[in-house]
Design an enzyme around this catalytic site. Structure first.
Site, PDB file in Angstrom:
ATOM      1  N   ALA A 158       0.841  -1.196   0.000  1.00  0.00           N
ATOM      2  CA  ALA A 158       0.000   0.000   0.000  1.00  0.00           C
ATOM      3  C   ALA A 158       0.876   1.246   0.000  1.00  0.00           C
ATOM      4  O   ALA A 158       2.039   1.189   0.391  1.00  0.00           O
ATOM      5  CB  ALA A 158      -0.879  -0.007   1.245  1.00  0.00           C
ATOM      6  N   GLY A 182       0.607  -5.280   0.805  1.00  0.00           N
ATOM      7  CA  GLY A 182      -0.464  -5.369  -0.181  1.00  0.00           C
ATOM      8  C   GLY A 182       0.016  -6.007  -1.484  1.00  0.00           C
ATOM      9  O   GLY A 182      -0.782  -6.595  -2.220  1.00  0.00           O
ATOM     10  N   GLU A 239       3.795  -5.318   7.399  1.00  0.00           N
ATOM     11  CA  GLU A 239       2.880  -4.337   7.998  1.00  0.00           C
ATOM     12  C   GLU A 239       3.121  -4.114   9.483  1.00  0.00           C
ATOM     13  O   GLU A 239       2.924  -3.008   9.987  1.00  0.00           O
ATOM     14  CB  GLU A 239       1.425  -4.782   7.783  1.00  0.00           C
ATOM     15  N   GLU A 284      -0.196  -9.587  -0.835  1.00  0.00           N
ATOM     16  CA  GLU A 284      -1.630  -9.917  -0.711  1.00  0.00           C
ATOM     17  C   GLU A 284      -2.286  -9.973  -2.087  1.00  0.00           C
ATOM     18  O   GLU A 284      -3.133 -10.826  -2.349  1.00  0.00           O
ATOM     19  CB  GLU A 284      -2.324  -8.885   0.184  1.00  0.00           C
TER      20      GLU A 284
END
Ligand code: CAA
Length: 689
Positions: free
Chosen positions: A63, A103, A126, A106
């Site tokens: 992200a 992300g 994270e 992910e």
């Protein structure tokens, strides 16, 4: 938007390539680009399978961390985009190079197949930002690797290499280095030919089923890691989210739990602090008047003067990256001892499996031990780590000036002395710089780079380069007593001493500081490093100097503030209490009790105040540099964001008011700095600078 992605169909395979430099972060624009490209691929009748890859140096780095501050994710949000990929009509292959992080990984876990080149790394970092993988990571990773491995990977945040990811079942196969695209295409064609479907990780149950109804697995993990997780919110939330993956009645319930926990973390002060630190660490190397294209010097041969603990540790940094080091001492026995300690350190690492015997020998082979400074005639950078005395350092620099080749960088590891006075004894003050390592120098991640009044910009730029090469985070400081980290922490140590004389207990002070998040309190730290390190030369009569007089040097000899038993278990020392009582009586200090809040304010607000003075005097370029210096040099708890960030969260008016109260009671040394008052009055924080 068009330039953020490319779509092409090759041999029946739709290839989506995202190009969002520098690291393909999945900000709103990138997410929209992925969605748009995927829609083209889904709609393309010629494409029977889809590859998602990235251009540039890496697969998606996760992200866009800056987007968290906005409190929500613009459309398409992660879940919408990722669910669309997972539930799409065609098999999707993630083709990974560089780092698939957060992300980014992910996204790959929502693809139906994954392959990567051997040099790629995969991870969910994270936790380092005080959050959890909130785009399905806590629900999907355990379904591929099982609970223990998933807990380990997600709570540590450590990326793993592609080979390990393959072994664990995160990857389906490895590509040949440099041939990712061709291998991904071949993989896609194989899948098409075999009529392969689009299996979803979310539908897997085999790896998590064995942990259902076994809360003890999670409890044991908590207990094992209690020390490392202390103070952080994210690890506990991660454990809960993974437990939800196992225990929820269906996948979507688990996902909901992950989302709720993620949102809680995103808005927590701990995560705000850790995100601040992420950007702060990347800022320190940017010096306002030293542009990135400043010419630098080639530093191929290093000289280190002094083979003691500091010099040896400094030398190891360069040996570790393959640079030859000439290690200089005055006497043969000191030199032999120093080289011996370096060897022992490496052999300890080898014994723990962190390096091979061959690597030990390779590093040792890079050392040229030498007696006398003459051996430094052809080094490119010399760092002195001799006794901390102006006369001794000036003598060394006078000699180096005569011996070293023109253009060599002459660095001092001084931790307090005036670098300009050291530089002034040479005819080349432009080549003199401070490289202040923190002990143990081969371990601590901070390098304070001290810029003298005459230090050339190319010398500073070269120092920033070498810091990066040896894996240190540089913080640039101007010249003053103690530079940034030591100067800012000096009031903290002084307050601890003052407080015990006023009647506060050693135990309470250490506990309050531990509760704040430091690994140990000031007195525990002094006992650990040795009271003689600071207390022996104290010109004032202090509790510490009195303890040293009684031959109490801390853990290494007779105990200090604490007594230690054979297992190093500490109890408050009656001798220390006696010394404190005697000194307080002698100085006529009134005794009283303190609340925890008062103790914390007395110990830490003066640090914030000193930080403000450091900024006023332009010793540091920005408040966040002070934060990084104290986090990396003094282990200031990272989830507090450093003193300046913490001060902003606390509220500057509150700190100013407290300092004024201390000033009224105890005197002018607590007077709030002009900058602090100015910011508080304007309703601003250090962040506004
Ligand atoms: N968000 C915003 N900016 C980022 C970023 C991110 N995730 N990752 C890197 N950047 C920026 C850096 O701040 C830096 O900017 P400047 O050049 O302006 O200083 C630039 O990109 C290059 O980064 P580095 O200097 O760190 O480059 P590097 O090559 O040394 O390292 C990297 C590359 C390994 C990807 C490293 O940048 C990194 O670790 N990035 C963070 C990865 C991460 O934590 N991802 C998880 C994000 S959270 C998430 O994804 C939540 C979720 O569940 C959806």
């Amino acid at each position: 938007m068009a330039e953020l992605f490319n779509y092409a169909c090759v041999d029946g395979v739709g290839i989506v390539t995202i190009d969002a430099p520098p690291v393909n972060t999945l900000g709103a624009a990138t997410r929209a680009a992925v969605m748009q490209a995927m829609q083209l691929a889904w709609a393309d009748d010629a494409a029977q399978a889809i590859i998602i890859a990235c251009a540039g140096r890496t697969f998606f780095a996760g992200a866009d961390i800056a987007e968290f501050a906005t409190g929500h994710f613009a459309d398409p949000d992660f879940i919408t985009l990722f669910d669309a990929i997972e539930n799409g009509p065609k098999p999707v292959i993630a083709a990974i190079h560089g780092t698939a992080l957060g992300g980014g990984l992910e996204l790959a876990l929502h693809c139906h197949y994954r392959l990567a080149v051997p040099s790629a790394k995969l991870g969910l970092p994270e936790v380092n930002l005080g959050i959890l993988p909130g785009a399905g990571g806590t629900q999907r990773l355990p379904r591929l690797v099982g609970v223990p491995v998933a807990l380990d990977l997600i709570t540590s945040g450590k990326p793993i290499k592609a080979a390990q990811a393959l072994e664990l079942g995160i990857l389906d196969r490895l590509a040949t280095e440099g041939q990712l695209q061709a291998d991904a295409l071949a993989f896609a064609k194989e899948l098409i030919a075999s009529g392969a479907t689009a299996p979803r990780v979310r539908d897997r149950d085999d790896k998590i089923a064995p942990y259902r109804g076994k809360p003890e697995v999670f409890d044991a993990f908590r207990a094992q890691n209690a020390r490392a997780f202390k103070g952080f919110k994210a690890p506990e939330a991660i454990i809960k989210a993974v437990q939800a993956a196992v225990e929820s009645p269906n996948f979507d319930e688990g996902s909901k739990r992950e989302q709720a926990l993620f949102l809680e973390l995103m808005n927590s002060p701990e995560s705000k602090a850790q995100r601040h630190v992420f950007f702060a660490q990347r800022m320190t190397a940017k010096v306002p008047d030293v542009p990135a294209d400043t010419p630098t010097r080639d530093l191929k041969r290093i000289g280190v003067i002094g083979a003691g603990t500091m010099g040896g540790g400094i030398a190891m940094n360069f040996l570790n990256i393959g640079l030859p080091v000439t290690l200089v001492e005055l006497k043969q026995d000191a030199l032999d001892r120093g080289v011996g300690v370096i060897r022992k350190n490496y052999e300890n690492s080898a014994a723990k499996g962190r390096m091979t015997e061959a690597q030990v020998e390779q590093r040792m082979g890079l050392i040229t031990p030498a007696i006398g400074l003459e051996a430094l005639a052809d080094v490119d950078l010399v760092i002195e780590a001799v006794f901390e005395s102006m006369a001794v350092k000036q003598d060394v620099f006078t000699k180096l000036d005569a011996i070293c080749k023109p253009g060599a960088i002459l660095a001092s590891n001084t931790s307090f002395l005036d670098l300009n006075e050291i530089a002034a004894v040479t005819k080349r003050p432009q080549d003199v710089i401070g490289l202040h390592f923190f002990s143990p120098a081969n371990v601590m991640p901070l390098l304070e780079i001290v810029r003298g009044a005459k230090t050339d910009k190319s010398v500073l730029a070269s120092a920033l380069n070498i810091a990066k090469a040896i894996g240190k985070t540089p913080v640039v400081a101007g010249v003053c007593h103690g530079f940034i980290a030591n100067r800012a922490m000096e009031p903290y140590m002084a307050e601890a001493e003052a407080l015990v004389l006023e009647g506060a207990s050693v135990l309470d002070i250490d506990r309050v500081i531990r509760d704040y998040g430091f690994a140990m309190g000031p007195f525990q730290m002094l006992d650990l490093i040795g009271l003689d390190v600071i207390g022996r030369d104290s010109t004032r009569k202090t509790v510490m100097s009195e303890l040293v007089k009684r031959d109490r040097l801390g853990q290494k000899k007779n105990g200090g503030y604490y007594d230690y038993d054979a297992e190093r278990k500490a109890t408050l020392s009656p001798v220390a209490l006696e010394v404190i009582a005697e000194l307080a009586a002698e100085k006529g200090v009134a005794q009283r009790s303190f609340s925890d809040e008062e103790l914390l304010g007395r110990l830490l607000y003066p640090v914030v105040n000193e930080g403000a003075k450091i900024l006023e005097e332009k010793i540091a370029s920005r408040p966040s540099d002070i934060d990084v210096a104290l986090i990396m040099g003094y282990n200031w708890p990272v989830y507090r964001g450093g003193p300046m960030f913490w001060a902003d969260l606390t509220g500057l008016p509150k700190i100013v008011a407290a300092l004024r109260g201390f000033e009224a009671t105890y005197g002018a040394r607590y007077a709030p700095a002009a900058l602090l008052v100015q910011l508080a009055d304007a309703g601003k924080g250090f962040g506004s600078l």
